[in-house]
Motif scaffolding. Structure first.
Motif, PDB file in Angstrom:
ATOM      1  N   LYS A   4     -13.283  -7.674   6.992  1.00 48.74           N
ATOM      2  CA  LYS A   4     -12.135  -7.742   7.304  1.00 48.74           C
ATOM      3  C   LYS A   4     -10.982  -8.358   6.723  1.00 48.74           C
ATOM      4  CE  LYS A   4     -13.433  -8.213  12.186  1.00 48.74           C
ATOM      5  NZ  LYS A   4     -13.357  -9.077  13.407  1.00 48.74           N
ATOM      6  N   ARG A   5     -11.186  -9.466   5.892  1.00 51.02           N
ATOM      7  CA  ARG A   5     -10.406 -10.069   4.823  1.00 51.02           C
ATOM      8  C   ARG A   5      -9.885  -9.002   3.860  1.00 51.02           C
ATOM      9  NH1 ARG A   5     -11.803 -15.982   2.932  1.00 51.02           N
ATOM     10  NH2 ARG A   5      -9.571 -16.105   2.362  1.00 51.02           N
ATOM     11  N   LYS A   6     -10.927  -8.197   3.336  1.00 50.63           N
ATOM     12  CA  LYS A   6     -10.495  -7.220   2.325  1.00 50.63           C
ATOM     13  C   LYS A   6      -9.670  -6.011   2.842  1.00 50.63           C
ATOM     14  CE  LYS A   6     -12.918  -4.657  -1.286  1.00 50.63           C
ATOM     15  NZ  LYS A   6     -13.974  -4.256  -2.092  1.00 50.63           N
ATOM     16  N   ARG A   7     -10.078  -5.887   3.918  1.00 53.06           N
ATOM     17  CA  ARG A   7      -9.335  -4.653   4.523  1.00 53.06           C
ATOM     18  C   ARG A   7      -7.712  -4.967   4.878  1.00 53.06           C
ATOM     19  NH1 ARG A   7     -11.918  -2.816   9.341  1.00 53.06           N
ATOM     20  NH2 ARG A   7     -10.470  -2.187  10.822  1.00 53.06           N
ATOM     21  N   ARG A   8      -7.645  -6.273   5.308  1.00 59.40           N
ATOM     22  CA  ARG A   8      -6.323  -7.047   5.427  1.00 59.40           C
ATOM     23  C   ARG A   8      -5.487  -7.236   4.462  1.00 59.40           C
ATOM     24  NH1 ARG A   8      -6.841 -12.325   8.291  1.00 59.40           N
ATOM     25  NH2 ARG A   8      -8.501 -11.312   9.636  1.00 59.40           N
ATOM     26  N   LEU A   9      -6.122  -7.462   3.270  1.00 65.18           N
ATOM     27  CA  LEU A   9      -5.464  -7.590   2.090  1.00 65.18           C
ATOM     28  C   LEU A   9      -5.219  -6.210   1.411  1.00 65.18           C
ATOM     29  CD1 LEU A   9      -4.663  -9.428  -0.423  1.00 65.18           C
ATOM     30  CD2 LEU A   9      -7.049  -8.794  -1.270  1.00 65.18           C
ATOM     31  N   ILE A  10      -5.942  -5.330   1.607  1.00 66.64           N
ATOM     32  CA  ILE A  10      -5.520  -3.830   1.162  1.00 66.64           C
ATOM     33  C   ILE A  10      -4.260  -3.331   2.147  1.00 66.64           C
ATOM     34  CG2 ILE A  10      -6.246  -1.386   1.172  1.00 66.64           C
ATOM     35  CD1 ILE A  10      -8.874  -2.288   0.441  1.00 66.64           C
ATOM     36  N   ILE A  11      -4.390  -3.907   3.248  1.00 67.24           N
ATOM     37  CA  ILE A  11      -3.019  -3.169   4.137  1.00 67.24           C
ATOM     38  C   ILE A  11      -1.799  -3.974   3.742  1.00 67.24           C
ATOM     39  CG2 ILE A  11      -2.147  -3.353   6.529  1.00 67.24           C
ATOM     40  CD1 ILE A  11      -5.183  -2.842   7.529  1.00 67.24           C
ATOM     41  N   VAL A  12      -1.906  -5.330   3.478  1.00 72.44           N
ATOM     42  CA  VAL A  12      -0.787  -6.118   2.859  1.00 72.44           C
ATOM     43  C   VAL A  12      -0.273  -5.449   1.635  1.00 72.44           C
ATOM     44  CG1 VAL A  12      -0.076  -8.472   2.238  1.00 72.44           C
ATOM     45  CG2 VAL A  12      -1.335  -8.031   4.296  1.00 72.44           C
ATOM     46  N   ILE A  13      -1.119  -5.480   0.557  1.00 70.36           N
ATOM     47  CA  ILE A  13      -0.647  -4.789  -0.785  1.00 70.36           C
ATOM     48  C   ILE A  13      -0.012  -3.507  -0.325  1.00 70.36           C
ATOM     49  CG2 ILE A  13      -1.652  -3.972  -2.900  1.00 70.36           C
ATOM     50  CD1 ILE A  13      -3.541  -6.284  -2.825  1.00 70.36           C
ATOM     51  N   GLY A  14      -0.686  -2.557   0.298  1.00 71.00           N
ATOM     52  CA  GLY A  14      -0.162  -1.252   0.511  1.00 71.00           C
ATOM     53  C   GLY A  14       1.402  -1.308   1.041  1.00 71.00           C
ATOM     54  N   LEU A  15       1.537  -2.170   2.255  1.00 71.35           N
ATOM     55  CA  LEU A  15       2.831  -2.464   2.771  1.00 71.35           C
ATOM     56  C   LEU A  15       3.808  -3.113   1.754  1.00 71.35           C
ATOM     57  CD1 LEU A  15       1.689  -3.805   6.520  1.00 71.35           C
ATOM     58  CD2 LEU A  15       2.912  -1.695   5.903  1.00 71.35           C
ATOM     59  N   VAL A  16       3.357  -4.261   1.089  1.00 66.80           N
ATOM     60  CA  VAL A  16       4.498  -4.461  -0.133  1.00 66.80           C
ATOM     61  C   VAL A  16       4.836  -3.292  -1.175  1.00 66.80           C
ATOM     62  CG1 VAL A  16       4.610  -6.144  -2.035  1.00 66.80           C
ATOM     63  CG2 VAL A  16       3.467  -6.914   0.092  1.00 66.80           C
ATOM     64  N   ALA A  17       3.767  -2.437  -1.318  1.00 66.21           N
ATOM     65  CA  ALA A  17       4.165  -1.446  -2.295  1.00 66.21           C
ATOM     66  C   ALA A  17       5.201  -0.347  -1.542  1.00 66.21           C
ATOM     67  CB  ALA A  17       2.719  -0.572  -2.939  1.00 66.21           C
ATOM     68  N   LEU A  18       5.017  -0.161  -0.423  1.00 70.39           N
ATOM     69  CA  LEU A  18       5.814   0.614   0.504  1.00 70.39           C
ATOM     70  C   LEU A  18       7.223   0.217   0.288  1.00 70.39           C
ATOM     71  CD1 LEU A  18       3.708   2.227   3.415  1.00 70.39           C
ATOM     72  CD2 LEU A  18       4.700   3.409   1.321  1.00 70.39           C
ATOM     73  N   VAL A  19       7.342  -1.104   0.716  1.00 69.37           N
ATOM     74  CA  VAL A  19       8.638  -1.792   0.850  1.00 69.37           C
ATOM     75  C   VAL A  19       9.183  -1.837  -0.475  1.00 69.37           C
ATOM     76  CG1 VAL A  19       9.856  -3.830   1.074  1.00 69.37           C
ATOM     77  CG2 VAL A  19       7.943  -3.209   2.784  1.00 69.37           C
ATOM     78  N   ALA A  20       8.565  -2.137  -1.573  1.00 72.68           N
ATOM     79  CA  ALA A  20       9.163  -2.005  -2.994  1.00 72.68           C
ATOM     80  C   ALA A  20       9.448  -0.360  -3.437  1.00 72.68           C
ATOM     81  CB  ALA A  20       8.022  -2.530  -4.059  1.00 72.68           C
ATOM     82  N   VAL A  21       8.977   0.522  -3.021  1.00 66.79           N
ATOM     83  CA  VAL A  21       9.532   1.761  -3.177  1.00 66.79           C
ATOM     84  C   VAL A  21      10.534   2.070  -2.356  1.00 66.79           C
ATOM     85  CG1 VAL A  21       8.756   4.177  -3.057  1.00 66.79           C
ATOM     86  CG2 VAL A  21       7.253   2.708  -4.150  1.00 66.79           C
ATOM     87  N   ALA A  22      10.675   1.770  -1.156  1.00 67.71           N
ATOM     88  CA  ALA A  22      11.847   1.849  -0.434  1.00 67.71           C
ATOM     89  C   ALA A  22      13.117   1.178  -1.011  1.00 67.71           C
ATOM     90  CB  ALA A  22      11.456   1.383   1.135  1.00 67.71           C
ATOM     91  N   VAL A  23      12.907   0.080  -1.182  1.00 69.84           N
ATOM     92  CA  VAL A  23      13.962  -0.856  -1.918  1.00 69.84           C
ATOM     93  C   VAL A  23      14.750  -0.109  -3.237  1.00 69.84           C
ATOM     94  CG1 VAL A  23      14.468  -3.035  -2.990  1.00 69.84           C
ATOM     95  CG2 VAL A  23      13.317  -3.055  -0.655  1.00 69.84           C
ATOM     96  N   GLY A  24      13.354   0.220  -3.874  1.00 71.92           N
ATOM     97  CA  GLY A  24      13.843   0.962  -5.416  1.00 71.92           C
ATOM     98  C   GLY A  24      14.737   2.226  -4.922  1.00 71.92           C
TER      99      GLY A  24
END
Length: 151
Positions: A4-24
């Motif tokens: 569960k921790r690993k899955r949550r970490l992957i989701i958080v990293i994915g969301l951060v990447a999406l936000v970074a792409v959107a801001v860029g």
């Protein structure tokens, strides 16, 4: 538990990447649409980029307007009383366009240092001067008497 921790970490990293792409992408789009303001002195000093849409402002120099009799093309000089920039415009000028009055011109600077205008904006009464133009002229110490920047 560990899964569960690993899955949550992957989701958080994915969301951060999406936000970074959107801001860029947003910043890139805004950068492409921004029109920076330059004075003739800044253009003469080489601070203005060539081939990029920008605004220049100043006063139309007396006896500098040259109209082509065969077309709508007009050339004139915009000055801040320290330096001059030659402007070429191929359209109908605003009714309020006159020599000795403030203007803001939107266009691009070509490689020869001539400004190719897409739009010319003229002041709308005797005392009005666009704020950017008034500040630029004030900085050079050449603000004409009676000119009042709009707020």
């Amino acid at each position: 538990m560990r899964a569960k921790r690993k899955r949550r970490l992957i989701i958080v990293i994915g969301l951060v990447a999406l936000v970074a792409v959107a801001v860029g992408l947003t910043l890139y789009a805004l950068r492409a649409n921004i029109n920076l303001f330059f004075t003739p002195s800044q253009i003469a000093a080489g601070e203005a980029p060539h081939g990029r849409t920008m605004r220049i402002g100043g006063v139309v120099k007396k006896d500098s307007v040259d109209r082509n009799s065969d077309s709508l093309e007009v050339t004139f000089v915009v000055t801040d009383f320290a330096k001059d920039v030659e402007v070429r415009y191929d359209d109908i000028l605003p009714d309020l366009f006159r020599e000795g009055q403030g203007v803001v011109v939107i266009g691009q600077l070509d490689e020869d240092g001539e400004f190719i205008a897409q739009q010319v904006l003229a002041k709308h009464d005797e005392t009005y001067m666009p704020p950017e133009v008034a500040e630029a002229l004030k900085a050079t110490g050449n603000l004409p008497d009676g000119s009042v920047p709009s707020s």
